[in-house]
Write a protein that holds these residues in place. Structure first.
Motif, PDB file in Angstrom:
ATOM      1  N   VAL A  99      -5.554  -0.608  -3.446  1.00 57.08           N
ATOM      2  CA  VAL A  99      -5.683   0.380  -2.740  1.00 57.08           C
ATOM      3  C   VAL A  99      -6.938   1.151  -3.052  1.00 57.08           C
ATOM      4  O   VAL A  99      -7.614   1.795  -2.548  1.00 57.08           O
ATOM      5  CB  VAL A  99      -4.523   1.223  -2.609  1.00 57.08           C
ATOM      6  N   LYS A 100      -6.994   1.277  -4.458  1.00 53.90           N
ATOM      7  CA  LYS A 100      -8.160   1.689  -5.147  1.00 53.90           C
ATOM      8  C   LYS A 100      -9.357   1.250  -4.635  1.00 53.90           C
ATOM      9  O   LYS A 100     -10.570   1.964  -4.403  1.00 53.90           O
ATOM     10  CB  LYS A 100      -7.790   1.817  -6.564  1.00 53.90           C
ATOM     11  N   SER A 101      -9.598  -0.062  -4.736  1.00 54.01           N
ATOM     12  CA  SER A 101     -10.699  -0.918  -4.331  1.00 54.01           C
ATOM     13  C   SER A 101     -11.080  -0.593  -2.931  1.00 54.01           C
ATOM     14  O   SER A 101     -12.327  -0.649  -2.285  1.00 54.01           O
ATOM     15  CB  SER A 101     -10.786  -2.253  -4.765  1.00 54.01           C
TER      16      SER A 101
ATOM     17  N   ARG B 122     -10.313   2.041  -1.055  1.00 54.89           N
ATOM     18  CA  ARG B 122     -10.903   3.504  -0.862  1.00 54.89           C
ATOM     19  C   ARG B 122     -12.218   3.516  -1.254  1.00 54.89           C
ATOM     20  O   ARG B 122     -12.960   4.331  -0.750  1.00 54.89           O
ATOM     21  CB  ARG B 122      -9.784   4.409  -1.791  1.00 54.89           C
ATOM     22  N   LYS B 123     -12.492   2.773  -2.445  1.00 57.50           N
ATOM     23  CA  LYS B 123     -13.844   2.903  -2.905  1.00 57.50           C
ATOM     24  C   LYS B 123     -14.772   2.305  -2.032  1.00 57.50           C
ATOM     25  O   LYS B 123     -15.806   2.810  -1.770  1.00 57.50           O
ATOM     26  CB  LYS B 123     -14.022   1.956  -4.371  1.00 57.50           C
TER      27      LYS B 123
ATOM     28  N   SER C 178       0.993   5.051  -2.503  1.00 54.73           N
ATOM     29  CA  SER C 178       0.504   5.897  -1.570  1.00 54.73           C
ATOM     30  C   SER C 178       0.544   7.299  -1.947  1.00 54.73           C
ATOM     31  O   SER C 178      -0.358   8.199  -1.724  1.00 54.73           O
ATOM     32  CB  SER C 178       0.786   5.920  -0.330  1.00 54.73           C
TER      33      SER C 178
ATOM     34  N   TYR D 141      -1.793  -1.106  -6.587  1.00 55.63           N
ATOM     35  CA  TYR D 141      -2.709   0.110  -7.129  1.00 55.63           C
ATOM     36  C   TYR D 141      -4.225  -0.338  -7.070  1.00 55.63           C
ATOM     37  O   TYR D 141      -5.034   0.381  -6.348  1.00 55.63           O
ATOM     38  CB  TYR D 141      -2.452   0.447  -8.321  1.00 55.63           C
ATOM     39  N   HIS D 142      -4.532  -1.516  -7.715  1.00 61.13           N
ATOM     40  CA  HIS D 142      -5.931  -2.050  -7.498  1.00 61.13           C
ATOM     41  C   HIS D 142      -6.302  -2.129  -6.145  1.00 61.13           C
ATOM     42  O   HIS D 142      -7.719  -1.868  -5.990  1.00 61.13           O
ATOM     43  CB  HIS D 142      -5.851  -3.125  -8.583  1.00 61.13           C
TER      44      HIS D 142
ATOM     45  N   GLU E  67       0.701  -1.082  -0.177  1.00 61.05           N
ATOM     46  CA  GLU E  67       0.331   0.080  -0.068  1.00 61.05           C
ATOM     47  C   GLU E  67       0.833   1.409  -0.054  1.00 61.05           C
ATOM     48  O   GLU E  67       0.515   2.305  -0.709  1.00 61.05           O
ATOM     49  CB  GLU E  67      -0.886  -0.031   1.151  1.00 61.05           C
TER      50      GLU E  67
END
Length: 142
Positions: free
Chosen positions: A128-130, A132-133, A71, A125-126, A67
């Motif tokens: 962390v992005k998921s 955050r969603k 960041s 990246y995927h 992560e």
């Protein structure tokens, strides 16, 4: 214990040990050391339950490192540049015969390291992005 089970156990132990040793080496060399240590521990813990106590702390550190690597845009750019540098170094080491340890064995290991770095960067990246969603959805439903 049948021959098939014995062979499977030997293969799991050898693969786990190799992943663990390579992961430890990659803790000081460029590469995904913690993730390989985790993979090796997971394999070895399947055969040696006493090792399970080490899995969670290594998993936590590996996920935190993954992560952290995505960041900020600066860290992502640095990781991409490091991957491109590994790729370029691999091509150079594979083709320039005057370099020490030159050849396709060294070059392909550097190229493979860059591919692994890019794959892990994309996965991080995927992830962390998921997260955050799902965090945004959870906050919106409160």
């Amino acid at each position: 214990m049948g021959l098939g089970k014995r062979m499977k156990r030997i293969l799991v132990v050898v693969a786990g040990a190799v992943l663990l040793v390579v992961g430890v080496l990659l803790l000081v060399l460029p590469g995904p050391g913690l993730l390989l240590v985790l993979a090796g521990l997971l394999l070895l813990a399947s055969e040696f339950p006493a090792l399970e106590r080490y899995v969670d702390p290594v998993r936590d550190r590996a996920m935190k490192a993954a992560e952290d690597s995505v960041s900020s845009p600066l860290r992502i750019a640095g990781s991409v540049l490091a991957g491109l540098a590994l790729l370029a170094a691999g091509i150079v080491w594979a083709t320039v015969k005057s370099l020490p340890f030159s050849g396709w064995s060294t070059g392909s290991s550097l190229i493979l390291s860059s591919v692994i770095l890019f794959a892990l960067l994309g996965w991080s990246y995927h992830r962390v992005k998921s997260r955050r969603k799902s965090g945004t959805k959870a906050a919106a439903s409160d």
